[in-house]
Design an enzyme around this catalytic site. Structure first.
Site, mmCIF file in Angstrom:
data_model
loop_
_atom_site.group_PDB
_atom_site.id
_atom_site.type_symbol
_atom_site.label_atom_id
_atom_site.label_comp_id
_atom_site.label_asym_id
_atom_site.label_seq_id
_atom_site.Cartn_x
_atom_site.Cartn_y
_atom_site.Cartn_z
ATOM 1 N N ASP A 158 1.981 0.778 5.915
ATOM 2 C CA ASP A 158 0.910 1.295 6.771
ATOM 3 C C ASP A 158 -0.342 0.428 6.878
ATOM 4 O OD1 ASP A 158 2.822 3.201 6.178
ATOM 5 O OD2 ASP A 158 1.414 4.864 6.200
ATOM 6 N N GLU A 387 4.406 6.984 -6.482
ATOM 7 C CA GLU A 387 4.729 6.383 -5.178
ATOM 8 C C GLU A 387 4.678 4.859 -5.249
ATOM 9 O OE1 GLU A 387 2.199 7.890 -2.078
ATOM 10 O OE2 GLU A 387 3.192 6.745 -0.506
#
Ligand code: GLC
Length: 422
Positions: A158, A387
């Site tokens: 991202d 994550e």
């Protein structure tokens, strides 16, 4: 509890009935490449359930072949931007208007590598939809032979500083509809993308929505257009795996052969000679991005690049390996904008380590492959199933009890290690 059991617990806890969410709270839907890695992990203990992860993803396919990055099976008010913001999309279920790196074909091949009649039947079940998705990439995401993207979110990386040159030359829409971010309510804002970046991400979404998600218009008239080594190399590898499946199924491979040949030849569009790495490139200006990212060595995973190019990439990796305790950071510690805890600006990402280690091992770069695999395993042992991880300290970042982290752990250390895993 053993780490294997913890990993299985995370995956079953994130199971929403046939598909798996990445983590509770922050990501409450099915994500595209997450599900592909998740299927690999689940296959180590429940191959049938692993298969439903694959077919559930195909439920979200658009008529033009695209498989979107997120499928919104419900509307969770705790997530932004949800279905209302993406507007009307043409698939059977509401979704985003962008895709994600197409690892699915490679996963399908690996899940059915035994070639039993049942496995061949499964390959046949998904071959046509995946072929259609790859054809969509050729028609809607290739320029100068390279795989391009219209939105940083499509690359799966991202807010990597790699996109800054493309974002810098676009403006925030003056008519950008007001919004409230939800990501920063779930996790510490210093780990997440900046506000200015978020405004630009949403500007692209708003333009796409205004264009009725006409992908051809978005490609030619959208505010952002960059060639991306993640999409390019993942697609090239996936095309090789799709071809292998076509051969098993007795399907014609001529079309896939042309995709492979052009994917190999046009990787050079992203060869940044000054840096000695494949990097993103702004198609509008021709400018290269300014740092080595964890997508640069995906050329090994795709079996692409010349021996000289690969040599220079290895030199970069050895330099970086001397600077961090945990390989492989998502952004070069020597480049501007490196931040060890901020999302794609530095942290180590499990699914990227998985693909890079697999590619390096195949190419005979066993030592670096081992380090990349061991460092992620060590970070998980130290901190748990986060994550992503700070490459300097191994501290976990952003979401915890994360599905793809559990899945990658299981592919390496799980009950029945998968054939072909790095
Ligand atoms: C973030 C990541 C993306 C991932 C998603 C769900 O948006 O950048 O790669 O698919 O989270 O885990």
């Amino acid at each position: 509890m053993s780490l294997n059991d913890q990993a299985i617990d995370i995956l079953t806890g994130n199971d929403r009935g046939g598909y798996t969410i990445p983590t509770k709270g922050l990501y409450p839907y099915q994500w595209n490449w997450d599900s592909a890695f998740i299927a690999l992990g689940i296959a180590s203990y429940d191959p049938d359930r692993a298969w439903s992860e694959v077919t559930a993803l195909l439920d979200g396919q658009w008529p033009d072949g695209m498989i979107p990055s997120i499928i919104f099976r419900s509307d969770d008010p705790d997530y932004f931007p949800g279905p209302a913001r993406w507007g009307k999309t043409p698939g059977a279920m509401p979704s985003t208007g962008v895709s994600q790196p197409p690892v699915l074909a490679s996963v399908v091949r690996q899940l059915n590598a035994g070639g039993s009649p049942a496995e061949i039947a499964r390959m046949r079940e998904v071959f046509a939809p995946i072929m259609k998705w790859h054809r969509w990439f050729q028609s809607s995401r290739v320029m100068h032979g390279a795989t391009v993207t219209t939105h940083p979110w499509e690359t799966g990386r991202d807010n990597c500083p790699e996109w800054n040159i493309g974002l810098d030359q676009m403006a925030v829409a003056p008519d950008l509809a007001p919004y409230v971010r939800m990501d920063n309510k779930h996790v510490n804002p210093r780990f997440r993308p900046s506000q200015e970046q978020y405004d630009k991400y949403l500007t692209i979404v708003q333009r796409g929505e205004e264009m009725g998600w006409d992908q051809n218009r978005l490609l030619h008239e959208g505010p952002f257009l960059m060639a991306d080594p993640t999409l390019h190399f993942v697609l090239l590898r996936a095309n090789r795996d799709l071809k292998a499946m076509a051969e098993i199924l007795g399907e014609d491979t001529a079309e896939i052969d042309t995709w492979i040949a052009s994917g190999e030849a046009s990787a050079d569009y992203m060869w940044n000679d000054a840096l000695g790495a494949f990097t993103a490139r702004d198609v509008k200006t021709g400018a290269f991005s300014t740092g080595f990212s964890n997508a640069s060595p995906l050329c090994f995973y795709a079996d692409a690049g010349t021996p000289e190019q690969r040599g220079r990439i290895m030199e970069n990796m050895k330099r970086i390996a001397g600077k961090v305790r945990f390989m492989l950071p998502s952004w070069d510690p020597d480049a501007d904008a490196f931040e060890p805890q901020r999302y794609w600006c530095g942290p180590v990402w499990p699914q990227m380590n998985y693909m890079v280690a697999e590619g390096l091992a195949r190419a005979g770069e066993v030592e670096m492959a081992g380090r990349i695999r061991e460092d992620l395993s060590a970070a998980i042992r130290q901190s748990g199933f986060w994550e992503c991880f700070n490459p300097l300290t191994g501290e976990g970042c952003v979401g915890n009890n994360f599905s793809w982290t559990a899945a990658v752990w299981l592919t390496w250390h799980g009950p029945q290690p998968l054939r072909g895993a790095a």
